[in-house]
Design a protein around this motif. Structure first.
Motif, PDB file in Angstrom:
ATOM      1  N   TYR A 115       0.827  -1.203   0.000  1.00 29.07           N
ATOM      2  CA  TYR A 115       0.000   0.000   0.000  1.00 29.07           C
ATOM      3  C   TYR A 115       0.868   1.263   0.000  1.00 29.07           C
ATOM      4  CZ  TYR A 115      -3.923   3.052   1.131  1.00 29.07           C
ATOM      5  OH  TYR A 115      -4.881   4.037   1.098  1.00 29.07           O
ATOM      6  N   ILE A 118       0.921   4.393  -2.775  1.00 21.62           N
ATOM      7  CA  ILE A 118       0.920   5.836  -2.518  1.00 21.62           C
ATOM      8  C   ILE A 118       2.164   6.465  -3.139  1.00 21.62           C
ATOM      9  CG2 ILE A 118       1.015   7.575  -0.699  1.00 21.62           C
ATOM     10  CD1 ILE A 118      -0.786   5.864   0.951  1.00 21.62           C
ATOM     11  N   LEU A 147      -8.318   3.783  -5.262  1.00 22.93           N
ATOM     12  CA  LEU A 147      -7.438   3.303  -4.193  1.00 22.93           C
ATOM     13  C   LEU A 147      -8.119   3.654  -2.877  1.00 22.93           C
ATOM     14  CD1 LEU A 147      -4.722   1.962  -3.477  1.00 22.93           C
ATOM     15  CD2 LEU A 147      -3.801   4.239  -3.169  1.00 22.93           C
ATOM     16  N   ASN A 159      -8.844   2.705   1.430  1.00 18.11           N
ATOM     17  CA  ASN A 159      -7.940   2.682   2.575  1.00 18.11           C
ATOM     18  C   ASN A 159      -7.184   1.361   2.638  1.00 18.11           C
ATOM     19  OD1 ASN A 159      -8.579   5.248   3.560  1.00 18.11           O
ATOM     20  ND2 ASN A 159     -10.516   4.443   4.335  1.00 18.11           N
ATOM     21  N   HIS A 160      -6.130   1.375   3.425  1.00 19.85           N
ATOM     22  CA  HIS A 160      -5.294   0.198   3.623  1.00 19.85           C
ATOM     23  C   HIS A 160      -6.159  -1.006   3.994  1.00 19.85           C
ATOM     24  CE1 HIS A 160      -2.202  -2.401   5.225  1.00 19.85           C
ATOM     25  NE2 HIS A 160      -1.286  -1.564   4.784  1.00 19.85           N
ATOM     26  N   ALA A 161      -5.819  -2.160   3.420  1.00 19.80           N
ATOM     27  CA  ALA A 161      -6.575  -3.380   3.716  1.00 19.80           C
ATOM     28  C   ALA A 161      -6.643  -3.597   5.216  1.00 19.80           C
ATOM     29  CB  ALA A 161      -5.912  -4.573   3.043  1.00 19.80           C
ATOM     30  N   ASN A 162      -7.829  -3.918   5.724  1.00 19.80           N
ATOM     31  CA  ASN A 162      -8.007  -4.148   7.145  1.00 19.80           C
ATOM     32  C   ASN A 162      -8.792  -5.437   7.347  1.00 19.80           C
ATOM     33  OD1 ASN A 162      -8.391  -4.072   9.845  1.00 19.80           O
ATOM     34  ND2 ASN A 162      -9.281  -2.025   9.911  1.00 19.80           N
ATOM     35  N   LYS A 185      -9.689  -6.898   9.787  1.00 21.76           N
ATOM     36  CA  LYS A 185     -10.585  -6.940  10.930  1.00 21.76           C
ATOM     37  C   LYS A 185     -11.882  -6.186  10.673  1.00 21.76           C
ATOM     38  CE  LYS A 185      -6.822  -7.299  14.187  1.00 21.76           C
ATOM     39  NZ  LYS A 185      -5.849  -6.433  14.823  1.00 21.76           N
ATOM     40  N   PHE A 192      -2.687  12.845  -0.097  1.00 20.80           N
ATOM     41  CA  PHE A 192      -2.543  11.614   0.671  1.00 20.80           C
ATOM     42  C   PHE A 192      -2.144  11.901   2.104  1.00 20.80           C
ATOM     43  CE2 PHE A 192      -2.902   9.474  -3.335  1.00 20.80           C
ATOM     44  CZ  PHE A 192      -3.642   8.376  -2.959  1.00 20.80           C
ATOM     45  N   ARG A 225      -5.364  12.472   3.713  1.00 21.60           N
ATOM     46  CA  ARG A 225      -6.160  11.250   3.866  1.00 21.60           C
ATOM     47  C   ARG A 225      -5.614  10.373   4.987  1.00 21.60           C
ATOM     48  NH1 ARG A 225      -7.413   9.634  -2.449  1.00 21.60           N
ATOM     49  NH2 ARG A 225      -8.068  11.727  -3.037  1.00 21.60           N
ATOM     50  N   GLN A 244      -7.401   9.036   8.529  1.00 23.16           N
ATOM     51  CA  GLN A 244      -7.374   7.675   9.053  1.00 23.16           C
ATOM     52  C   GLN A 244      -6.839   7.675  10.479  1.00 23.16           C
ATOM     53  OE1 GLN A 244      -8.551   4.762   7.713  1.00 23.16           O
ATOM     54  NE2 GLN A 244      -9.476   6.349   6.460  1.00 23.16           N
ATOM     55  N   TYR A 254      -8.364   6.109  14.090  1.00 22.18           N
ATOM     56  CA  TYR A 254      -7.711   5.147  14.982  1.00 22.18           C
ATOM     57  C   TYR A 254      -7.432   5.781  16.339  1.00 22.18           C
ATOM     58  CZ  TYR A 254      -6.984   2.737  10.563  1.00 22.18           C
ATOM     59  OH  TYR A 254      -7.183   2.149   9.359  1.00 22.18           O
ATOM     60  N   ARG A 312      -1.658  -2.287  13.001  1.00 21.67           N
ATOM     61  CA  ARG A 312      -0.660  -2.562  11.974  1.00 21.67           C
ATOM     62  C   ARG A 312       0.283  -1.363  11.854  1.00 21.67           C
ATOM     63  NH1 ARG A 312      -5.402  -3.267   9.271  1.00 21.67           N
ATOM     64  NH2 ARG A 312      -4.866  -1.303   8.287  1.00 21.67           N
ATOM     65  N   ASP A 340       0.943   0.595   9.321  1.00 19.21           N
ATOM     66  CA  ASP A 340       0.387   1.791   8.689  1.00 19.21           C
ATOM     67  C   ASP A 340      -0.523   2.542   9.646  1.00 19.21           C
ATOM     68  OD1 ASP A 340      -1.224  -0.706   8.081  1.00 19.21           O
ATOM     69  OD2 ASP A 340      -2.683   0.827   7.577  1.00 19.21           O
ATOM     70  N   GLN A 341      -1.229   1.808  10.535  1.00 22.21           N
ATOM     71  CA  GLN A 341      -2.128   2.485  11.466  1.00 22.21           C
ATOM     72  C   GLN A 341      -1.326   3.298  12.480  1.00 22.21           C
ATOM     73  OE1 GLN A 341      -4.142  -1.228  12.487  1.00 22.21           O
ATOM     74  NE2 GLN A 341      -6.042  -0.371  11.726  1.00 22.21           N
TER      75      GLN A 341
END
Lengths: 556, 317
Positions: free
Chosen positions: A116, A120, A317, A319-322, A324, B49, B52, B56, B60, B157, B159-160
């Protein structure tokens, strides 16, 4: 022993410098052009008729690239009808995907921690990066369309009949390869769209009887998609499927050289095929006519794709695969909607719920397994045997009413199932609709879990902080926000007035509230509340929010 | 017309011309895209980005961090320090340099200097979120910062963690005043537990045990006593808070099914036995949720224990 350059020296001595250079250049030119001299090529470029014997036939025996193409076509197949150039375009798209794919490959690492971030980077740090990604994506979707249309055309003109049965067979393999290529590429951006679409797709394999678990493990590398699954899909996408594709494109092309392109149906006597017996006056040579024609179509296709990618088309594109969090209304890619539609059929025998227990007890067959794992692949498999089960020797439209009728029914069925595969379902019948609670659906309509949404695309300045009742005539101080609140109000009202296809209706006392808060500099939070009393008389409060940054620019 | 289309066969000249024009067109589209990319669009998209990812991060942060650091990052007394204040973040400003927006530090982080940390503020925030702190940095906090990155046993994770870091750093454009936030004690000074100002009486000590035994600290917090919950109001100064509450107009207008209390002790008793009589407006993570506190304490806590508990809570001023 010959001295290096001895011949050259001798030639220079006997004929002089000028003549030697001219002679040598001409030789080199002829070698490069597989036997065509400068004069021959000049004739080609000027559109002159060929000399006799035709020198332009020579490259087809001398060169690899020309020998996989026929020397000449029948005049009747060089017009737009009957081929519509769809076979050529399929090959053009395939090439296009390889070129753009190689570019993207340079900047991509098939790992959940890097993929990911790479995406970007491709969009924000690589000149041409986003452009190439858009081109690759639009090419992939275009290829699915073109290949499918190519198959439809072949079916309609009955070009699959003797002697081209096996050509059709390889064509179906290529169609499946196209779908698999597109689908395996879907996972690589490692965003929510990718992750969940592929999770749904591979869960089909999981449902298969007997081997399901093993096939699923083989595909995903683990019970769920993760690092192993991503690497496997990457290798499928860049290695296995293209390799199979190249092999079968070669076979498919060879068959075209071997049998020629079938003439329009009414030109041959029933049961005959004269595509290779072209009278000399009907021949159109590959060089230069077909070649220039193909180059023109390829160039126009490339130009159209480039313009679309540079202007309106943008590869999504999310958000990042999640793993959960499953976004609401997750769907497979559009070319697998029909499969998702099949999965929504509630009973093994439609309209006969009673039979389900019989199949479940006797055979261990659930509706999902029956429709998704057995009927779905069968619909594709039946394509393979079309040329072998069609007993009709005639290719004429008038003689093939039954075959064409079945074909049309098949297409209509796929279309109907595709509509049903979407979360909204089929328009009038409502089949396939999967909406949840009305308040949740309103939330999803304005603030979808993933992907494009109307609130996201509002301008940041229109989000004036404050709390607003959702009413018909709001006055929030911003015209754009007023319009949005009005839209929310009319959506809530229409859900109060009309039940959805599942009979769910918004309670009459539902009342919306919009709250906009300043969170940080240039960061605001938009929250939609819907208060209502549920069927049991208990008060409920639905809440959905989204954070919006001034720079995030979803609208452009 | 249809026949004309299907039998269309472009002439040789038309083919060469169309092909050439299309090819040149494609080349110019590519050139234009390239020029646009290297001059403006790449940096525009970079900002997009960045925005964005902060969005995110905000999400979180709300889910994972706000329950200890507070929704606005001001910290919660006894639980976690503020992280949105100037002491921690310093201050940054966006400036236009050669047409590009760049972040410039205008005030450095005092906290980082105090700690003698060698990396950047981003490194510090990221590493604390990711791996947590191995030991309690001061007795002010109930627990050391837990690890959040999955490879250290946390729920998030890579990225989070990055996104949350971006969100926290984004406060540095307009940091909250130090006075509004809970500030951590200087390093080294917070190691020893602070002495209690007034020694507890036997009854109060017994009340403290009732507080722990009844599991009040699962949702409430008293500085330095057991684990620290953050669902219900912080009870570190509950007597003072009660006195303020019973004097407020909000309490007088909203109390229901029970008579309005006149003394702080009454209010404490009422709040334990009849939690829904009045819902306190402010909890550590935002507005207090209604109907969450169990309503059976009047049955499960014996009268004698209850009096000791009230005696204990009433000394928290």
């Amino acid at each position: 022993m010959a001295v290096i350059g001895e011949k050259l020296v001798k030639q220079l001595r006997t004929t002089g410098v000028k003549s030697t250079v001219a002679q040598r250049l001409d030789d080199a030119f002829t070698r490069w052009n597989t036997g065509l001299t400068w004069n021959d090529v000049r004739g080609v470029l000027r559109g002159d008729p060929p000399a006799k014997p035709n020198p332009r036939v020579k490259p087809h025996t001398e060169s690899f690239w020309y020998h996989i193409r026929p020397t000449f076509y029948h005049e009747a197949v060089t017009t737009l009808y009957p081929t519509f150039r769809l076979g050529l375009l399929s090959a053009v798209f395939f090439t296009w995907e390889i070129i753009t794919g190689l570019f993207l490959m340079i900047f991509y690492t098939p790992s959940p921690t890097a993929a990911y971030v790479n995406m970007i980077d491709i969009m924000t740090n690589v000149p041409f990066g986003k452009f190439m990604r858009d081109l690759h994506r639009i090419g992939a979707e275009g290829m699915v369309i073109v290949v499918t249309l190519h198959m439809c055309r072949t079916f309609i003109t009955a070009s699959y009949k003797k002697p081209r049965q096996f050509t059709w067979f390889t064509g179906v393999i290529l169609l499946i390869i196209t779908l698999f290529l597109s689908f395996s590429g879907y996972l690589l951006p490692w965003d929510q769209l990718a992750f969940w679409a592929v999770t749904i797709g591979t869960s089909m394999a999981d449902a298969a009887p007997l081997v399901g678990r093993e096939v699923n493990l083989l595909l995903r590398g683990a019970p769920d998609i993760g690092a192993g699954g991503l690497l496997r899909f990457y290798l499928f996408h860049v290695l296995l499927f293209p390799l199979i594709g190249v092999v079968f494109v070669a076979v498919h092309y060879y068959k075209v050289v071997r049998f020629g392109i079938s003439l329009p149906p009414d030109m041959d006597a029933v049961g005959e095929d004269t595509a290779r017996k072209v009278p000399p006056e009907k021949r159109v040579n590959f060089l230069p006519d077909i070649a220039t024609n193909e180059i023109m179509y390829a160039a126009v296709t490339f130009a159209v794709l480039a313009i679309l990618s540079a202007t309106v088309f943008a590869a999504p594109l999310e958000n990042h695969a999640n793993p959960k969090q499953t976004p609401l209304h997750t769907v497979a890619p559009w070319y697998f909607y029909w499969l998702q539609g099949l999965l929504k059929i509630p009973h093994v025998i439609p309209f006969l719920p009673g039979a389900d227990s019989f199949f479940a007890n006797g055979l261990g067959l659930t509706p999902k397994v029956f429709w998704g794992v057995i009927v779905g692949p069968l619909l594709i498999a039946v394509l393979f045997i079309v040329p072998y089960i069609d007993p009709n020797p005639s290719r004429r439209y008038g003689d093939r009413k039954i075959a064409l009728g079945i074909g049309a029914l098949f297409a209509a069925l796929i279309l109907y199932l595709s509509l049903a595969g979407r979360p909204l379902g089929v328009p009038i019948t409502g089949f396939g609709y999967v909406g949840g609670d009305p308040a949740v659906e309103v939330g999803q309509h304005f603030i979808p879990d993933e992907g494009e949404g109307v609130i996201k695309e509002m301008s940041f300045d229109a989000l004036v902080p404050g709390t607003y009742d959702v009413i018909g005539t709001p006055s929030s101080g911003s015209a754009e926000l007023d319009k949005m609140i009005e839209e929310i109000n009319s959506e809530i009202s229409s859900r109060k007035a009309n039940a959805d296809p599942l009979g769910k209706i918004m309670p009459a006392d539902a009342k919306g509230t919009v709250a906009i808060e300043d969170i940080q500099v240039d960061l605001r939070k938009f929250t939609l509340f819907i208060d209502y009393t549920d069927a049991k008389g208990a008060p409920q409060k639905f809440e959905k929010y989204i954070y919006l940054h001034k720079e995030s620019g979803y609208s452009h | 017309m249809l026949k004309k289309i299907v039998t269309f066969r472009p002439s040789f000249t038309l083919r060469i011309l169309t092909g050439l024009v299309a090819f040149l067109f494609m080349l110019s589209v590519c050139t234009l895209t390239y020029v646009a990319d290297i001059t403006t669009t790449l940096s525009e998209r970079d900002l997009q980005f960045r925005g964005r990812l902060i969005e995110q991060g905000a999400r979180y942060y709300k889910d994972q961090c706000a329950r200890c650091h507070g929704p606005e990052g001001k910290g919660i007394d006894g639980i976690a320090p503020g992280i949105s204040n100037e002491n921690f973040l310093g201050q940054v400003e966006f400036r236009e340099v050669d047409g590009q927006r760049v972040i410039q530090q205008i005030k450095p982080s005092k906290r980082l200097a105090e700690l003698g940390y060698k990396g950047t503020l981003r490194d510090y925030i990221r590493s604390v979120i990711a791996s947590g702190l191995p030991i309690k940095s001061s007795a002010d906090w109930a627990d050391p910062h837990p690890p959040f990155l999955d490879s250290y046993g946390g729920p998030l994770r890579d990225d989070q963690v990055d996104n949350i870091t971006s969100f926290v750093i984004n406060w540095a454009q307009a940091p909250k005043p130090d006075g509004e936030s809970i500030l951590p004690p200087p390093p080294g000074s917070g190691g020893a537990p602070k002495p209690t100002a007034v020694p507890l009486t036997a009854d109060q000590e017994a009340g403290k045990q009732v507080y722990l035994k009844a599991g009040c600290n699962a949702c409430h917090a008293i500085k330095g006593v057991g684990s620290q919950g953050a669902v219900g109001p912080n009870l570190s100064k509950i007597y003072t808070l009660s006195a303020e509450t019973i004097a407020s107009a909000d309490y007088k207008s909203k109390v229901k099914d029970q008579p309005a209390s006149t003394t702080p002790e009454d209010f404490i008793k009422q709040s334990i036995h009849y939690p829904n009589a009045y819902i306190a407006p402010q909890c550590p993570t935002g507005a207090c949720p209604a109907g969450v506190m169990p309503q059976n304490f009047k049955d499960t806590i014996p009268a004698a224990d209850f009096d000791k508990l009230v005696a204990y809570l009433s000394m928290l001023k």
